[in-house]
Design a protein around this motif. Structure first.
Motif, mmCIF file in Angstrom:
data_model
loop_
_atom_site.group_PDB
_atom_site.id
_atom_site.type_symbol
_atom_site.label_atom_id
_atom_site.label_comp_id
_atom_site.label_asym_id
_atom_site.label_seq_id
_atom_site.Cartn_x
_atom_site.Cartn_y
_atom_site.Cartn_z
ATOM 1 N N HIS A 46 166.063 13.567 63.702
ATOM 2 C CA HIS A 46 164.815 13.348 62.948
ATOM 3 C C HIS A 46 163.610 13.301 63.903
ATOM 4 C CE1 HIS A 46 162.051 11.635 60.044
ATOM 5 N NE2 HIS A 46 161.826 10.631 60.870
ATOM 6 N N LEU A 47 163.776 12.609 65.017
ATOM 7 C CA LEU A 47 162.674 12.478 65.982
ATOM 8 C C LEU A 47 162.293 13.847 66.561
ATOM 9 C CD1 LEU A 47 160.795 10.702 67.696
ATOM 10 C CD2 LEU A 47 162.735 10.196 69.190
ATOM 11 N N THR A 98 159.259 7.489 69.632
ATOM 12 C CA THR A 98 158.229 8.412 69.140
ATOM 13 C C THR A 98 157.105 8.545 70.172
ATOM 14 O OG1 THR A 98 158.738 7.734 66.889
ATOM 15 C CG2 THR A 98 156.633 8.846 67.218
ATOM 16 N N SER A 115 167.853 10.691 66.324
ATOM 17 C CA SER A 115 167.416 11.623 67.357
ATOM 18 C C SER A 115 167.039 12.973 66.750
ATOM 19 C CB SER A 115 168.536 11.777 68.393
ATOM 20 O OG SER A 115 168.157 12.681 69.377
ATOM 21 N N VAL A 153 166.015 4.940 74.854
ATOM 22 C CA VAL A 153 165.325 3.656 74.680
ATOM 23 C C VAL A 153 166.382 2.562 74.768
ATOM 24 C CG1 VAL A 153 164.012 2.221 73.052
ATOM 25 C CG2 VAL A 153 163.457 4.660 73.300
HETATM 26 C C1 LIG Z 1 166.892 8.373 69.773
HETATM 27 C C2 LIG Z 1 166.028 7.261 70.358
HETATM 28 C C3 LIG Z 1 165.428 7.721 71.675
HETATM 29 C C4 LIG Z 1 164.880 7.014 69.357
HETATM 30 O O1 LIG Z 1 164.025 6.004 69.883
HETATM 31 P P1 LIG Z 1 163.496 4.816 68.953
HETATM 32 O O2 LIG Z 1 162.495 4.054 69.722
HETATM 33 O O3 LIG Z 1 164.652 4.096 68.388
HETATM 34 O O4 LIG Z 1 162.766 5.691 67.812
HETATM 35 P P2 LIG Z 1 161.543 5.280 66.888
HETATM 36 O O5 LIG Z 1 161.558 3.807 66.612
HETATM 37 O O6 LIG Z 1 160.308 5.875 67.446
HETATM 38 O O7 LIG Z 1 161.928 6.029 65.530
HETATM 39 C C5 LIG Z 1 161.916 7.437 65.438
HETATM 40 C C6 LIG Z 1 162.100 7.807 63.986
HETATM 41 O O8 LIG Z 1 163.425 7.470 63.562
HETATM 42 C C7 LIG Z 1 163.361 6.512 62.505
HETATM 43 N N1 LIG Z 1 164.391 5.504 62.794
HETATM 44 C C8 LIG Z 1 164.487 4.735 63.883
HETATM 45 N N2 LIG Z 1 165.593 3.979 63.824
HETATM 46 C C9 LIG Z 1 166.187 4.266 62.656
HETATM 47 C C10 LIG Z 1 167.381 3.820 62.020
HETATM 48 N N3 LIG Z 1 168.168 2.906 62.599
HETATM 49 N N4 LIG Z 1 167.711 4.364 60.828
HETATM 50 C C11 LIG Z 1 166.925 5.297 60.241
HETATM 51 N N5 LIG Z 1 165.790 5.778 60.814
HETATM 52 C C12 LIG Z 1 165.423 5.262 61.985
HETATM 53 C C13 LIG Z 1 161.973 5.911 62.567
HETATM 54 O O9 LIG Z 1 161.544 5.441 61.290
HETATM 55 C C14 LIG Z 1 161.168 7.081 63.037
HETATM 56 O O10 LIG Z 1 160.933 7.969 61.972
HETATM 57 P P3 LIG Z 1 159.455 8.156 61.316
HETATM 58 O O11 LIG Z 1 158.586 8.613 62.464
HETATM 59 O O12 LIG Z 1 159.659 9.209 60.270
HETATM 60 O O13 LIG Z 1 159.095 6.813 60.798
HETATM 61 C C15 LIG Z 1 166.793 5.935 70.532
HETATM 62 O O14 LIG Z 1 167.317 5.547 69.297
HETATM 63 C C16 LIG Z 1 167.906 6.022 71.549
HETATM 64 O O15 LIG Z 1 167.674 5.787 72.730
HETATM 65 N N6 LIG Z 1 169.135 6.347 71.088
HETATM 66 C C17 LIG Z 1 170.284 6.477 71.981
HETATM 67 C C18 LIG Z 1 170.135 7.645 72.919
HETATM 68 C C19 LIG Z 1 169.833 8.950 72.201
HETATM 69 O O16 LIG Z 1 170.368 9.275 71.149
HETATM 70 N N7 LIG Z 1 168.974 9.745 72.859
HETATM 71 C C20 LIG Z 1 168.652 11.079 72.442
HETATM 72 C C21 LIG Z 1 169.477 12.015 73.283
HETATM 73 S S1 LIG Z 1 168.988 13.696 72.994
#
Ligand SMILES: CC(C)(COP(=O)(O)OP(=O)(O)OC[C@H]1O[C@@H](n2cnc3c(N)ncnc32)[C@H](O)[C@@H]1OP(=O)(O)O)[C@@H](O)C(=O)NCCC(=O)NCCS
Length: 164
Positions: free
Chosen positions: A129-130, A98, A127, A87
């Motif tokens: 947690h997701l 999510t 990640s 994202v």
């Molecule tokens: C990992 C990633 C895809 C998650 O996407 P996102 O849109 O930020 O995630 P969401 O907003 O849907 O949140 C997912 C969960 O994490 C939690 N969360 C999101 N950001 C958070 C933060 N900064 N601290 C704590 N929890 C957090 C949310 O509350 C949610 O949990 P819940 O469903 O229990 O409420 C995004 O952060 C990203 O692109 N990160 C960098 C690349 C990466 O790590 N990709 C994965 C490679 S395998």
């Protein structure tokens, strides 16, 4: 408004931009050099109905993407895929990851995949947690297999299997 849909070739510029941001700023991917759209065309062509790519589009802007990529070109692995999910930085933490995750898992089921593997670097708690939230289980840790920004990194392996 946010929609999640199948990626088309015209999305590749935005997909590449989001991926390059993660390459340069995070350890989430072990790529270290930005990709060109030209290079990514090969990656795109290796996907399709069996190995889908989805994008999240908000008000006409691609703000994230997810893919299920073939785990190995050895044929017996053909029902196993690896998940990727990114994202755009300023859109994180708003539920987009999510939505993409839920949608790509559904696509994998439709494509008759048997199992999905995630390789997740240590320290990326959001990640992990997701992935746990949609049923991925921890299956192991690869110790010190990457080095990025001068630090040796472990990679967690997680897996989700479809009930077929
Ligand atoms: C990992 C990633 C895809 C998650 O996407 P996102 O849109 O930020 O995630 P969401 O907003 O849907 O949140 C997912 C969960 O994490 C939690 N969360 C999101 N950001 C958070 C933060 N900064 N601290 C704590 N929890 C957090 C949310 O509350 C949610 O949990 P819940 O469903 O229990 O409420 C995004 O952060 C990203 O692109 N990160 C960098 C690349 C990466 O790590 N990709 C994965 C490679 S395998």
């Amino acid at each position: 408004m946010l929609i999640v849909r199948r990626a088309i070739l015209e999305d590749l510029g935005a997909i590449t931009e989001i991926y390059n941001e993660a390459i340069l700023k995070t350890v989430a991917t072990f790529d270290t050099k930005p990709k060109t759209v030209e290079e990514q065309k090969i990656w795109f062509a290796n996907h399709g109905s069996k190995y889908p790519i989805l994008v999240a589009e908000q008000d006409g802007l691609v703000v994230g993407w997810a893919s299920l990529s073939r785990w190995s070109d050895r044929c017996a692995y053909s029902d196993t895929a690896e998940i990727s999910l990114y994202v755009k930085e300023e859109f994180r933490g708003k539920g987009i990851g999510t939505k993409l995750m839920e949608a790509i898992i559904r696509e994998g089921q439709k494509a008759d995949l048997h199992t999905v593997i995630a390789r997740i670097v240590e320290g990326t708690e959001v990640s992990i947690h997701l992935h746990e939230s949609v049923g991925f289980e921890h299956i192991g840790i690869m110790k010190e297999v990457g080095r990025k920004f001068g630090k040796l990194l472990d990679v967690y392996l997680m897996q989700r299997t479809y009930n077929t």
